[in-house]
Design a protein around this motif. Structure first.
Motif, PDB file in Angstrom:
ATOM      1  N   GLU A 110      77.955  27.803 109.165  1.00 17.26           N
ATOM      2  CA  GLU A 110      77.836  28.922 107.894  1.00 17.26           C
ATOM      3  C   GLU A 110      79.008  29.776 108.005  1.00 17.26           C
ATOM      4  OE1 GLU A 110      74.145  30.867 108.985  1.00 17.26           O
ATOM      5  OE2 GLU A 110      72.835  29.477 107.654  1.00 17.26           O
ATOM      6  N   SER A 111      79.400  30.251 109.193  1.00 20.94           N
ATOM      7  CA  SER A 111      80.373  31.227 109.409  1.00 20.94           C
ATOM      8  C   SER A 111      81.595  30.482 109.124  1.00 20.94           C
ATOM      9  CB  SER A 111      80.542  32.016 110.667  1.00 20.94           C
ATOM     10  OG  SER A 111      80.328  30.853 111.715  1.00 20.94           O
ATOM     11  N   VAL A 112      81.746  29.328 109.269  1.00 19.31           N
ATOM     12  CA  VAL A 112      83.119  28.793 109.019  1.00 19.31           C
ATOM     13  C   VAL A 112      83.327  28.524 107.646  1.00 19.31           C
ATOM     14  CG1 VAL A 112      84.187  26.369 109.380  1.00 19.31           C
ATOM     15  CG2 VAL A 112      82.704  27.271 111.153  1.00 19.31           C
ATOM     16  N   LEU A 113      82.287  28.174 106.793  1.00 22.64           N
ATOM     17  CA  LEU A 113      82.491  28.275 105.201  1.00 22.64           C
ATOM     18  C   LEU A 113      82.384  29.344 104.764  1.00 22.64           C
ATOM     19  CD1 LEU A 113      81.332  25.125 106.147  1.00 22.64           C
ATOM     20  CD2 LEU A 113      80.251  25.247 103.970  1.00 22.64           C
ATOM     21  N   GLU A 114      81.684  30.186 105.243  1.00 23.70           N
ATOM     22  CA  GLU A 114      81.753  31.740 104.549  1.00 23.70           C
ATOM     23  C   GLU A 114      83.067  32.201 104.795  1.00 23.70           C
ATOM     24  OE1 GLU A 114      78.317  34.672 105.664  1.00 23.70           O
ATOM     25  OE2 GLU A 114      79.985  35.607 106.377  1.00 23.70           O
ATOM     26  N   ARG A 115      83.827  31.803 105.818  1.00 24.22           N
ATOM     27  CA  ARG A 115      85.103  32.636 106.198  1.00 24.22           C
ATOM     28  C   ARG A 115      86.170  32.062 105.093  1.00 24.22           C
ATOM     29  NH1 ARG A 115      87.747  31.470 110.974  1.00 24.22           N
ATOM     30  NH2 ARG A 115      85.725  30.924 111.828  1.00 24.22           N
ATOM     31  N   ARG A 116      85.872  30.799 104.509  1.00 23.68           N
ATOM     32  CA  ARG A 116      86.811  30.367 103.531  1.00 23.68           C
ATOM     33  C   ARG A 116      86.505  30.835 102.209  1.00 23.68           C
ATOM     34  NH1 ARG A 116      88.685  25.002 104.945  1.00 23.68           N
ATOM     35  NH2 ARG A 116      89.745  25.262 103.233  1.00 23.68           N
ATOM     36  N   ILE A 117      85.513  31.691 101.935  1.00 23.66           N
ATOM     37  CA  ILE A 117      85.535  32.356 100.274  1.00 23.66           C
ATOM     38  C   ILE A 117      86.820  33.274 100.114  1.00 23.66           C
ATOM     39  CG2 ILE A 117      84.105  33.964  99.175  1.00 23.66           C
ATOM     40  CD1 ILE A 117      81.677  33.146 100.738  1.00 23.66           C
ATOM     41  N   HIS A 118      86.957  34.000 101.246  1.00 19.97           N
ATOM     42  CA  HIS A 118      88.339  34.673 100.846  1.00 19.97           C
ATOM     43  C   HIS A 118      89.444  33.722 100.324  1.00 19.97           C
ATOM     44  CE1 HIS A 118      91.964  36.979 101.184  1.00 19.97           C
ATOM     45  NE2 HIS A 118      92.443  36.146 101.752  1.00 19.97           N
ATOM     46  N   GLU A 119      89.724  32.681 100.857  1.00 19.78           N
ATOM     47  CA  GLU A 119      90.906  32.005 100.461  1.00 19.78           C
ATOM     48  C   GLU A 119      90.555  31.463  98.853  1.00 19.78           C
ATOM     49  OE1 GLU A 119      91.333  28.744 103.197  1.00 19.78           O
ATOM     50  OE2 GLU A 119      91.997  27.291 101.620  1.00 19.78           O
ATOM     51  N   PHE A 120      89.137  30.744  98.717  1.00 19.24           N
ATOM     52  CA  PHE A 120      88.924  30.261  97.525  1.00 19.24           C
ATOM     53  C   PHE A 120      89.061  31.156  96.351  1.00 19.24           C
ATOM     54  CE2 PHE A 120      85.966  27.048 100.240  1.00 19.24           C
ATOM     55  CZ  PHE A 120      86.939  26.473 100.510  1.00 19.24           C
ATOM     56  N   ILE A 121      88.531  32.274  96.463  1.00 18.39           N
ATOM     57  CA  ILE A 121      88.724  33.156  95.487  1.00 18.39           C
ATOM     58  C   ILE A 121      90.009  33.536  95.214  1.00 18.39           C
ATOM     59  CG2 ILE A 121      87.774  35.499  94.444  1.00 18.39           C
ATOM     60  CD1 ILE A 121      85.037  34.707  95.688  1.00 18.39           C
ATOM     61  N   SER A 122      90.655  34.151  96.251  1.00 16.85           N
ATOM     62  CA  SER A 122      91.912  34.502  96.141  1.00 16.85           C
ATOM     63  C   SER A 122      93.116  33.495  95.368  1.00 16.85           C
ATOM     64  CB  SER A 122      92.502  34.816  97.358  1.00 16.85           C
ATOM     65  OG  SER A 122      92.019  35.708  98.080  1.00 16.85           O
ATOM     66  N   CYS A 123      92.707  32.237  95.113  1.00 13.16           N
ATOM     67  CA  CYS A 123      93.427  31.427  94.583  1.00 13.16           C
ATOM     68  C   CYS A 123      93.410  31.424  93.245  1.00 13.16           C
ATOM     69  CB  CYS A 123      93.095  29.911  95.521  1.00 13.16           C
ATOM     70  SG  CYS A 123      93.711  29.658  96.958  1.00 13.16           S
ATOM     71  N   ALA A 124      92.612  32.023  92.469  1.00  8.85           N
ATOM     72  CA  ALA A 124      92.696  32.442  91.173  1.00  8.85           C
ATOM     73  C   ALA A 124      93.615  33.142  90.721  1.00  8.85           C
ATOM     74  CB  ALA A 124      91.121  32.722  90.659  1.00  8.85           C
ATOM     75  N   ASN A 125      94.365  32.959  89.723  1.00  8.64           N
ATOM     76  CA  ASN A 125      95.496  33.724  89.178  1.00  8.64           C
ATOM     77  C   ASN A 125      94.836  35.003  88.533  1.00  8.64           C
ATOM     78  OD1 ASN A 125      97.815  33.393  86.519  1.00  8.64           O
ATOM     79  ND2 ASN A 125      98.291  34.730  88.333  1.00  8.64           N
ATOM     80  N   GLY A 126      95.299  36.320  89.043  1.00  5.39           N
ATOM     81  CA  GLY A 126      94.657  37.479  88.456  1.00  5.39           C
ATOM     82  C   GLY A 126      93.310  38.029  89.093  1.00  5.39           C
ATOM     83  N   ILE A 127      93.210  37.412  90.352  1.00  5.87           N
ATOM     84  CA  ILE A 127      91.929  37.857  91.220  1.00  5.87           C
ATOM     85  C   ILE A 127      92.395  38.116  92.604  1.00  5.87           C
ATOM     86  CG2 ILE A 127      89.595  37.011  92.193  1.00  5.87           C
ATOM     87  CD1 ILE A 127      89.860  37.448  88.749  1.00  5.87           C
TER      88      ILE A 127
END
Ligand code: SF4
Ligand code: ZN
Length: 738
Positions: free
Chosen positions: A410-427
């Motif tokens: 759980e925590s391994v995947l949860e920590r990737r949320i930051h990277e995933f969301i940040s990769c959107a332009n303008g977010i």
């Protein structure tokens, strides 16, 4: 090699060497030969000169010698009738060009460490090099493009760099066409250019292109263990970069009304010849004579006359890059090039969390029946119902299920949320757990970006990256204040539970450690052994991360290694681990101690978060993090230290470590643990304070925290010892380290 190009390149090299000579002469007349000359914050002197000539330039007078060497590499300018069958002379003139350019560029630093001029960033220092190097290592960046010149319209310029960003290709920019540079076009379009956005404008003159090659040269020296000035250095660099650094030069300057000779100057041809020395091919929209046979570069050396619309895909082919474009149903571009982008207050439409409202993110395992795959719910107001400039609460609750999924992940995947969301332009996204802060830019909002799109990103990325362990994902996004408040308590309880569980896990509890060989693509002899109590030195891989990564891909960079017989409990040495690293380090290491800095310590690749080093006078160790650019009490900056300990060699007295390891009960326990720490950079000390103090309390030495000096107390060994005596630091009384 076409003779036209060869002639132009050699002519250009002569011009640049002359320019370097003139500039150097003037500066020496004014300042004298003894005046020091250096790029800021690097352990590689003037890297190009250091690499090719092995010369450690420190003062202006040294540059006279460098210049003489460059001149020796210049051949006569061939007449147009002469046919040059091979690249030899042109390549030598390329090296002469790079040396001349390095002289010209370094002289800009004669009056101080910061010649940054408007949008132009100039030289990249070692700390940025390492930070970005990690992205080349782990594949977040497939390579880099060095763009020279400009496009016909600003629109085309934006299109090209957005295309490269979406493919996560790092972009260096230097030089202009008829007085106009692509970085200037981007600046007019308000495109954010810096290292975080993968867009790096080096300088307006073509000579600034040398900074991208000196970046490549240092990567090879830092990570590839290539020896500067070695007789074979040039060849080794070529091979290293050709195989591992997937870069290309994009020479732009199409204008139907102008003859190409005017657009691509001799100096540019000469610089291109320098780049070909690194195995970097040249692609152009201008009709240059093409050089198709392969040899130096993996593919063609120069291909030209390419339509702007096709130039990226052709470059990708040319360099043999494997790139998959993300297809996520959101209205803004998506890619790692946007990960570090900030959304400033003026550009912000709405924000969530931070210090303005409650917000958190939580990922939890559920049973298959509880999840409807791909379902995204927004509970509370959507962006359309929010006021421009407002701050709102947000809970991002991700639920996953999978036959192979384990709660530990759980925590391994949860920590990737930051990277995933940040990769959107303008977010913009920062933090994790209950300290997140997000912004949606006005630009993204006007393109139709909504809260539900956070869900789209997470569903798509989690499926993509974790397909082996996740079968179903659903996302609930709460923006309703009451709901968020209510759920926050539960989330905090989950975080605490996880910490207790992980915090309680020790190296003795497990049978297997994990290896990480991710950095071998750059440091071929380096292996990290990751244990529950000592994470990877980059700070990005804990034992659990490695375990999850292995489950996801058995043939990936992490695999379990049985500890086997324990050879030394205190130093942390096991028979099977020794055998394993001997094989994986290609025979370079025979054994290693996980918990010792003095005896056979773990090796470093180059991406360590911190460096721990013995301070002999103080009978202790100091720890410096990569963001600290000042002097440490052992008389070396982080950069200098890093330059000496990287590349997979064992260096008693020095070791690269992740920040979390500093608070581990196994932290250099062979030498007495935390009690040995006599100095830390201030920011690091503050950053790790919470965990670190908890560990000190465990040891019953809570007062140690204030006895550890920072740069504010001491920058040299004498002052440090004075300080330690004054506060009564225990290291002074401990058994001698030597
Ligand atoms: Fe590189 Fe070690 Fe980090 Fe793996 S754990 S990415 S090998 S530094
Ligand atoms: Zn590494």
């Amino acid at each position: 090699m076409s003779k036209i190009i060869a002639t132009a390149a050699i002519r250009g090299a002569h011009q640049l060497v002359k320019q370097a000579e003139d500039t150097l002469g003037k500066v020496i007349d004014k300042k004298g030969k003894e005046t020091p000359i250096a790029y800021p914050n690097t352990a590689y002197y003037l890297p190009i000169i250091y690499l090719f000539l092995g010369q450690k330039v420190e003062k202006l007078g040294d540059l006279v010698e460098s210049l003489d060497e460059a001149k020796k590499l210049l051949t006569e300018i061939p007449s147009d009738k002469l046919w040059l069958p091979y690249l030899g002379d042109t390549l030598d003139s390329g090296v002469a060009t790079l040396i001349a350019e390095e002289i010209i560029e370094s002289l800009k630093f004669i009056d101080g460490p910061n010649p940054i001029n408007g949008i132009w960033l100039s030289f990249t220092d070692d700390s940025i090099l390492r930070l970005q190097g990690i992205k080349l290592v782990d594949g977040r960046m497939p390579g880099f493009a060095a763009i020279v010149g400009c496009t016909k319209t600003n629109e085309e310029a934006v299109k090209i760099v957005r295309g490269l960003q979406e493919r996560n290709i790092l972009v260096f920019m230097a030089g202009h066409t008829n007085g106009r540079a692509i970085a200037e076009q981007l600046a007019e379009e308000r495109i954010e250019m810096n290292w975080d956005t993968f867009l790096v404008p080096y300088g307006k003159e073509i000579t600034a292109a040398v900074h991208s090659l000196n970046f490549a040269a240092r990567s090879a020296m830092t990570f590839g263990g290539i020896e500067a000035g070695d007789i074979n250095a040039a060849r080794d660099i070529l091979l290293y970069n050709k195989d591992r650094v997937h870069a290309f030069v994009m020479a732009l300057g199409k204008d139907k009304n102008v003859n190409h000779d005017q657009l691509i100057t001799d100096e540019k041809y000469a610089t291109a010849a320098g780049a070909i020395n690194f195995g970097f091919p040249v692609i152009s929209d201008v009709d240059l004579p093409q050089i198709l046979p392969t040899g130096i570069c993996t593919y063609e050396h120069v291909i030209s006359g390419i339509k702007i619309d096709e130039i990226i895909s052709r470059a990708v082919e040319l360099r043999g890059l494997t790139i998959k474009l993300e297809e996520i149903p959101i209205p803004v571009p998506f890619g790692a090039g946007f990960e570090g982008e900030r959304v400033r207050k003026e550009d912000m439409y709405v924000q969530f969390g931070g210090k303005y409202a409650d917000a958190f993110e939580l990922l939890q395992m559920k049973s298959m029946e509880e999840i409807e795959d791909g379902k995204i719910e927004v509970i509370g107001p959507e962006v359309d119902d929010m006021k421009e400039g407002g701050a709102y609460p947000l809970a991002i609750v991700v639920e996953v299920a999978g036959r192979e999924f384990q709660q530990d992940f759980e925590s391994v995947l949860e920590r990737r949320i930051h990277e995933f969301i940040s990769c959107a332009n303008g977010i913009f996204h920062m933090g994790q757990r209950a300290i997140i802060w997000l912004r949606i830019s006005k630009d993204a909002q006007s393109k139709g970006f909504k809260v539900k799109h956070f869900g789209e990103i997470l569903v798509a990325k989690i499926h993509e990256e974790f397909t082996k362990i996740v079968d179903r994902v659903q996302v609930k996004l709460y923006t309703d204040e009451k709901e968020v408040k209510k759920l926050l308590e539960g989330a905090k309880a989950v975080y605490n539970e996880r910490d207790d569980k992980l915090g309680g896990m020790t190296d003795n509890d497990v049978e297997d450690f994990y290896s990480c060989t991710l950095c071998q693509s750059y440091a071929p002899n380096h292996v990290c052994i990751v244990t529950p109590q000592r994470l990877g030195l980059c700070g990005a891989y804990t034992w659990l991360d490695c375990k999850a990564s292995y489950q996801i891909n058995e043939h990936g960079p992490n695999e379990p290694v049985k500890k086997g017989e324990c050879l030394d409990e205190t130093k942390g040495q096991w028979k099977n681990i020794n055998d394993y690293i001997e094989v994986k380090s290609n025979g370079n290491l025979k054994k290693f101690n996980a918990y010792s800095i003095m005896e056979e310590p773990m090796t470093s690749c180059g991406c360590f978060e911190c460096i721990a080093a013995v301070v002999p006078e103080a009978n202790g160790v100091m720890i410096v993090d990569r963001d600290f650019t000042g002097m440490t009490p052992i008389g070396m900056t982080f950069s200098t230290l890093a330059g000496q300990i990287g590349g997979g060699v064992q260096m008693p007295g020095f070791t690269g470590i992740g920040k979390l390891y500093i608070s581990s009960p196994k932290f250099i326990s062979a030498e007495g643990g935390q009690k040995r720490i006599v100095w830390m950079s201030k920011q690091l000390k503050e950053e790790i304070a919470e965990r670190f103090k908890a560990q000190l309390e465990q040891l019953g030495i809570s007062d140690l925290y204030d006895k550890i000096a920072t740069e504010e107390d001491a920058e040299d060994p004498e002052k440090l010892v004075d300080f330690l005596q004054k506060v009564g630091h225990p290291a002074l009384e401990m058994e001698s380290l030597f």
